[in-house]
Enzyme design. Sequence first.
Site, PDB file in Angstrom:
ATOM      1  N   GLU A 208       0.849  -1.195   0.000  1.00 24.79           N
ATOM      2  CA  GLU A 208       0.000   0.000   0.000  1.00 24.79           C
ATOM      3  C   GLU A 208       0.877   1.236   0.000  1.00 24.79           C
ATOM      4  O   GLU A 208       1.931   1.242   0.650  1.00 24.79           O
ATOM      5  CB  GLU A 208      -0.877   0.048   1.264  1.00 24.79           C
ATOM      6  CG  GLU A 208      -2.109  -0.828   1.228  1.00 24.79           C
ATOM      7  CD  GLU A 208      -2.928  -0.704   2.507  1.00 24.79           C
ATOM      8  OE1 GLU A 208      -3.972  -1.382   2.585  1.00 24.79           O
ATOM      9  OE2 GLU A 208      -2.543   0.047   3.421  1.00 24.79           O
ATOM     10  N   ARG A 300     -16.254  -8.570  14.400  1.00 29.14           N
ATOM     11  CA  ARG A 300     -16.592  -8.888  15.792  1.00 29.14           C
ATOM     12  C   ARG A 300     -17.106  -7.635  16.489  1.00 29.14           C
ATOM     13  O   ARG A 300     -17.037  -6.533  15.931  1.00 29.14           O
ATOM     14  CB  ARG A 300     -15.327  -9.351  16.532  1.00 29.14           C
ATOM     15  CG  ARG A 300     -14.249  -8.280  16.500  1.00 29.14           C
ATOM     16  CD  ARG A 300     -13.149  -8.458  17.501  1.00 29.14           C
ATOM     17  NE  ARG A 300     -12.335  -7.254  17.593  1.00 29.14           N
ATOM     18  CZ  ARG A 300     -11.359  -6.923  16.769  1.00 29.14           C
ATOM     19  NH1 ARG A 300     -11.030  -7.713  15.770  1.00 29.14           N
ATOM     20  NH2 ARG A 300     -10.697  -5.794  16.935  1.00 29.14           N
TER      21      ARG A 300
HETATM   22  C1  MV4 Z   1      -1.074   2.187   7.326  1.00 29.85           C
HETATM   23  C2  MV4 Z   1      -0.461   3.391   7.713  1.00 29.85           C
HETATM   24  C3  MV4 Z   1      -0.062   4.250   6.722  1.00 29.85           C
HETATM   25  N1  MV4 Z   1      -0.278   3.937   5.438  1.00 29.85           N
HETATM   26  N2  MV4 Z   1      -1.251   1.918   6.024  1.00 29.85           N
HETATM   27  C4  MV4 Z   1      -1.443   0.191  11.651  1.00 29.85           C
HETATM   28  C5  MV4 Z   1      -2.486  -0.748  12.154  1.00 29.85           C
HETATM   29  C6  MV4 Z   1      -3.115  -1.335  10.945  1.00 29.85           C
HETATM   30  N3  MV4 Z   1      -4.528  -1.509  11.131  1.00 29.85           N
HETATM   31  C7  MV4 Z   1      -2.812  -0.371   9.854  1.00 29.85           C
HETATM   32  N4  MV4 Z   1      -1.816   0.536  10.339  1.00 29.85           N
HETATM   33  C8  MV4 Z   1      -1.327   1.505   9.527  1.00 29.85           C
HETATM   34  N5  MV4 Z   1      -1.505   1.298   8.213  1.00 29.85           N
HETATM   35  C9  MV4 Z   1      -0.846   2.774   5.117  1.00 29.85           C
HETATM   36  N6  MV4 Z   1      -1.032   2.485   3.831  1.00 29.85           N
HETATM   37  C10 MV4 Z   1      -0.281   3.628   9.077  1.00 29.85           C
HETATM   38  C11 MV4 Z   1      -0.698   2.686   9.991  1.00 29.85           C
HETATM   39  C12 MV4 Z   1      -0.432   2.991  11.360  1.00 29.85           C
HETATM   40  C13 MV4 Z   1      -1.457   3.234  12.275  1.00 29.85           C
HETATM   41  C14 MV4 Z   1      -2.787   3.143  11.894  1.00 29.85           C
HETATM   42  C15 MV4 Z   1      -3.784   3.376  12.806  1.00 29.85           C
HETATM   43  C16 MV4 Z   1      -3.457   3.714  14.107  1.00 29.85           C
HETATM   44  C17 MV4 Z   1      -2.158   3.782  14.512  1.00 29.85           C
HETATM   45  C18 MV4 Z   1      -1.141   3.543  13.611  1.00 29.85           C
HETATM   46  C19 MV4 Z   1       0.180   3.646  14.017  1.00 29.85           C
HETATM   47  C20 MV4 Z   1       1.178   3.406  13.117  1.00 29.85           C
HETATM   48  C21 MV4 Z   1       0.874   3.068  11.795  1.00 29.85           C
END
Ligand code: MV4
Length: 512
Positions: A208, A300
Amino acid sequence: MGKTNSQVDIKKILVANRGEIAVRIMRSCREMGIETVAVYSDADRSSLHVRYANEAYHIGPSASSESYLRMDKILEVARISGADAIHPGYGFLSENSTFARKCNEAGIIFIGPSPESIEAMGDKISARKRMIAAGVPVVPGTTEKIVDEKEAVKVILGIGLPVMIKASAGGGGKGMRLVRREEDIRGAIRGAKSEAKTAFGDDSLYIEKYIESPHHIEFQVLADRYGDAVHLFERECSVQRRHQKVVEETPSPIMTPEVREKMGACAVAATKAANYEGAGTIEFIVDDQLNFYFLEMNTRLQVEHPITERVVGVDLVREQIRVAEGHPLPFRQKDLKMNGHSMECRIYAEDTDNNFMPNPGKITHITEPMGLGVRCDGYIHEGYTIPIYYDPMISKLIIWGRTRVEVIDRMRRALHEYKISGVKTSIKYLVKIMETPDFRNGTYNTHFIEKNEEFLKSKYKCDTHCEDISLIAAFMEHSTRLKQAKAVIPNDRVVGIKGWKHRGRRAGMQRM
Ligand code: MV4
């Protein structure tokens, strides 16, 4: 499979979980006149969920793998207790399609979606494909698994750096790699692949585009088996530490009515595309310009569901059970409104001054907050020993108020009232979060904790600490006066510690 269009009356539910969520589920059952069956491990013999249930069955040793994850034992208890349904709660077997299938095959209603829905959304590559087909925006990236490193380099340079490499079987931040430089791609692919293989037994990866400084905003959805689905608005979950949520609130401070409507429509489309039934969550990643992208679906009930319940006025567990009985949704989208603001603080038994190390142990004292706008979902009591075997979350403090500011002030008040002795907890750390300018102003994103680390770590000066000092000061003053009094009236009877007050309490409260 296994689901028919006929409605049934569920009379007895086995709750395949422990802790606060098991108690939470049983509360709705009791209101609905449904009997409850608890299952418990060695460590949970004296747990509240065991006492709360109508019946309780021991299912094994303390380790989850030998108790709460044992499908065979849980299904056996369902059979001998005559339960007609199983509620899996969150964690443990809640997103296990094999378990959902085994329940159906045994003629027991799994309160949740079909095994096929769980599988379709559990595989993140398959979920991305489905969302694209349904017209739901996903983060720009790949829709087929990455096969080799050479191909990965080409694909990633096509998308443009920086990117996130994610495991298709992962989720919740497990097995992710951020890549900013071309020379790091091959190593990251190799590392992510072997990590995914070890953790999930499936090394499929996808790519991504990396979204800088995003918000994590999720939508609560509810669907019946007749193809109808609604959303119950959003939850802002950007306050996270190592992919663990710490504080959640609704509405999101950055949301606008227009974006809410668009995201809500996408959440409903996503739910329908998953052939979903029951309560679920659509997670979005949202950038500064309020562009939003589907991240994943949680199939869930979630930890933070109470803030939605409070603002929308719906008992989500009750609706899960009604839908599982085969009832159509009792409301339409236009019937659902947000009323005021709600926020949840997760209380952990952990040492926030020592790298958030879990701090299990015996509770010697507990006073829970009460009063207007306060809900406390917990399960611990005085004399209870928090086991080392499970998640160290011991309770959730859920606040409602008319406005966000009212909620933050009420949260600080409730955190101040919350007294737990015997184990270290995250309560003081949560007060610090409430006092952080970025949080108070609602100008935070997923980098909040790291960005404000210094402030959050700085010594906490008031509340309990202040109270302890004021108690000592008050006692010293009192004994000094006692001595002076005795000097004047030699025969004065010493009646013990009485009649003295906290010193400096007012100042402490003002600083709170
Ligand atoms: C990401 C992102 C930035 N760009 N995807 C972390 C948990 C998972 N559910 C997805 N996550 C992330 N995906 C892309 N393409 C940044 C995160 C992320 C994050 C997301 C939600 C809450 C906290 C976070 C902390 C670090 C990175």
